[in-house]
Design an enzyme around this catalytic site. Structure first.
Site, mmCIF file in Angstrom:
data_model
loop_
_atom_site.group_PDB
_atom_site.id
_atom_site.type_symbol
_atom_site.label_atom_id
_atom_site.label_comp_id
_atom_site.label_asym_id
_atom_site.label_seq_id
_atom_site.Cartn_x
_atom_site.Cartn_y
_atom_site.Cartn_z
ATOM 1 N N ARG A 107 0.881 -1.178 0.000
ATOM 2 C CA ARG A 107 0.000 0.000 0.000
ATOM 3 C C ARG A 107 0.909 1.215 0.000
ATOM 4 N NH1 ARG A 107 -5.471 1.271 3.267
ATOM 5 N NH2 ARG A 107 -6.135 -0.162 1.639
ATOM 6 N N HIS A 134 -7.077 0.921 -6.727
ATOM 7 C CA HIS A 134 -7.346 0.055 -5.575
ATOM 8 C C HIS A 134 -7.961 -1.234 -6.125
ATOM 9 C CE1 HIS A 134 -7.781 -1.241 -1.615
ATOM 10 N NE2 HIS A 134 -8.699 -0.428 -1.147
ATOM 11 N N GLN A 137 -10.005 -3.862 -3.997
ATOM 12 C CA GLN A 137 -11.339 -3.371 -3.668
ATOM 13 C C GLN A 137 -12.324 -3.663 -4.796
ATOM 14 O OE1 GLN A 137 -12.399 -1.707 -0.694
ATOM 15 N NE2 GLN A 137 -14.347 -2.218 -1.632
ATOM 16 N N ASP A 229 -17.297 7.166 -2.417
ATOM 17 C CA ASP A 229 -16.079 7.039 -1.599
ATOM 18 C C ASP A 229 -15.845 8.396 -0.935
ATOM 19 O OD1 ASP A 229 -13.657 6.184 -0.490
ATOM 20 O OD2 ASP A 229 -12.537 6.300 -2.363
ATOM 21 N N CYS A 269 -16.448 1.696 -0.247
ATOM 22 C CA CYS A 269 -15.300 0.846 0.072
ATOM 23 C C CYS A 269 -14.946 0.875 1.553
ATOM 24 C CB CYS A 269 -14.105 1.272 -0.765
ATOM 25 S SG CYS A 269 -13.617 2.975 -0.491
ATOM 26 N N ARG A 297 -13.684 -8.736 0.683
ATOM 27 C CA ARG A 297 -12.237 -8.479 0.545
ATOM 28 C C ARG A 297 -11.453 -9.742 0.912
ATOM 29 N NH1 ARG A 297 -10.451 -3.256 0.724
ATOM 30 N NH2 ARG A 297 -8.537 -4.246 0.054
HETATM 31 N N1 CP Z 1 -11.462 -0.273 1.771
HETATM 32 C C1 CP Z 1 -10.205 -0.383 2.266
HETATM 33 O O1 CP Z 1 -9.237 -0.613 1.536
HETATM 34 O O2 CP Z 1 -10.097 -0.226 3.607
HETATM 35 P P1 CP Z 1 -8.739 -0.045 4.433
HETATM 36 O O3 CP Z 1 -8.137 1.273 4.032
HETATM 37 O O4 CP Z 1 -9.144 -0.087 5.863
HETATM 38 O O5 CP Z 1 -7.807 -1.180 4.070
HETATM 39 N N1 NVA Z 2 -9.926 6.655 -1.865
HETATM 40 C C1 NVA Z 2 -9.608 6.213 -0.516
HETATM 41 C C2 NVA Z 2 -9.866 4.753 -0.361
HETATM 42 C C3 NVA Z 2 -9.584 4.188 1.006
HETATM 43 C C4 NVA Z 2 -9.790 2.709 1.090
HETATM 44 C C5 NVA Z 2 -8.169 6.563 -0.184
HETATM 45 O O1 NVA Z 2 -7.310 6.392 -1.055
HETATM 46 O O2 NVA Z 2 -7.907 7.017 0.922
#
Ligand code: CP
Ligand code: NVA
Length: 314
Positions: A107, A134, A137, A229, A269, A297
């Site tokens: 990440r 993502h 997701q 989102d 999400c 997930r």
């Molecule tokens: N939706 C999602 O990726 O959640 P987290 O940021 O908690 O992993």
């Molecule tokens: N768009 C959001 C998604 C979090 C799961 C972010 O990148 O923070």
């Protein structure tokens, strides 16, 4: 052949369909087993490194619990532990991890970081969220829609809000699987034109339709599913004050949901900000499937790791 999973577009339509089918099977087995381990423990002795530059609940726990249920192990490394690009270069992190573990989930802030990891790793690399995509997701979202509606081809999905990483992966995977996607964004927060072009290209093959508008009511009218989102993604916190007034007309509330189909579902999400991008009535109401998405997930990420390790670079 799938070697890494950095973008939702790394899966062909057939591979995505097979992965969703496999995830559905794992889900059925998980529940039949009293939510325990999978028979045969296919990942016994295997480790997934989780290299996370940003916080996470769902992605991290789904990978860690998923590895445990398959007989393997997830090893979590926060920015404090390894400081990728600071204490050690990204290529060296990839080269080191490749000597110990069977796969890496990362990440990151910059999408280029997952690409660099993949270039220098000799094991599969999974994008666990970048500023561009993502893709894990989007797999869970498609599994959730498949469960609710049976088939994805021709389904009308409206995405309302920021044209961000989540929107990008939904566009790519949805277009590939034949989902008609109507995106409503403020003009300055549209999806990346390259992603849109790629999604259009995938849609031309699958028969999906992609539309882009600034009007949420237009995108949502007749939709079977409405997705939103957060307005401010991780790493953009300094823009919050500027974004709130621009996104306020894009809130998903009962009035907007009333324009969708009667049986429409609401997706997010998570994490969510009630009272901002969605009202509590909607996200906590009967149309919401957000915790099915969260559960899924686990199942799609297990299917993804199994698939990558069968065919992968390691
Ligand atoms: N939706 C999602 O990726 O959640 P987290 O940021 O908690 O992993
Ligand atoms: N768009 C959001 C998604 C979090 C799961 C972010 O990148 O923070």
């Amino acid at each position: 052949m799938l070697k890494h999973y950095l973008s939702a577009a790394d899966l062909s339509r057939a591979e995505a369909e097979a992965l969703l089918e496999r995830a559905a099977g794992l889900k059925a087995e998980f529940h039949a087993n009293g939510r325990g381990a999978h028979s045969g423990l296919p990942l016994q002795g295997k480790t997934l490194a989780l290299v996370f530059e940003k916080p996470s609940l769902r992605t991290r726990v789904a990978f860690e619990a998923g590895m445990t249920q398959l007989g393997g192990h997830g090893s979590y490394l926060s920015a404090n532990d390894i400081d990728m690009g600071g204490r050690e270069s990204v290529p060296d992190v990839a080269r080191n991890l490749s000597r110990w573990v069977q796969a890496i989930a990362a990440r990151v802030f910059k999408h280029a970081t997952v690409e660099t990891l993949a270039r220098h790793a000799t094991v599969p690399v999974i994008n666990a969220l970048s500023d561009r995509e993502h893709p894990c997701q989007a797999l869970a979202d498609m599994l959730t829609l498949r469960e609710r509606f049976g088939q994805l081809q021709g389904l009308h999905l409206a995405y309302v809000g920021d044209g961000n990483n989540v929107c990008h992966s939904l566009l790519l995977l949805g277009a590939s699987l034949g989902v008609n996607i109507a995106v409503a964004c403020p003009p300055d927060y549209r999806p990346d034109p390259e992603i849109l072009e790629h999604a259009e290209h995938l849609a031309a093959t699958s028969g999906a339709r992609i539309t882009l508008t600034a009007a949420p009511e237009e995108a949502v009218t007749g939709a079977a599913a409405v997705y939103t989102d957060v307005w401010t993604s991780m790493g953009q916190e300094h823009e919050t004050a500027r974004r709130v007034p621009v996104f306020t007309p894009y809130q998903v509330n009962p009035a907007l949901m009333a324009r969708a189909d009667r049986g429409a579902v609401f997706l997010h999400c998570l994490p969510a900000h009630r009272g901002e991008e969605v009202t509590a009535e909607v996200i906590d109401g009967p149309q919401s499937v957000v915790f099915d998405q969260a559960e899924n997930r686990l199942h799609v990420q297990k299917a993804l790791i199994l698939t990558l390790l069968e065919r992968g670079a390691g």
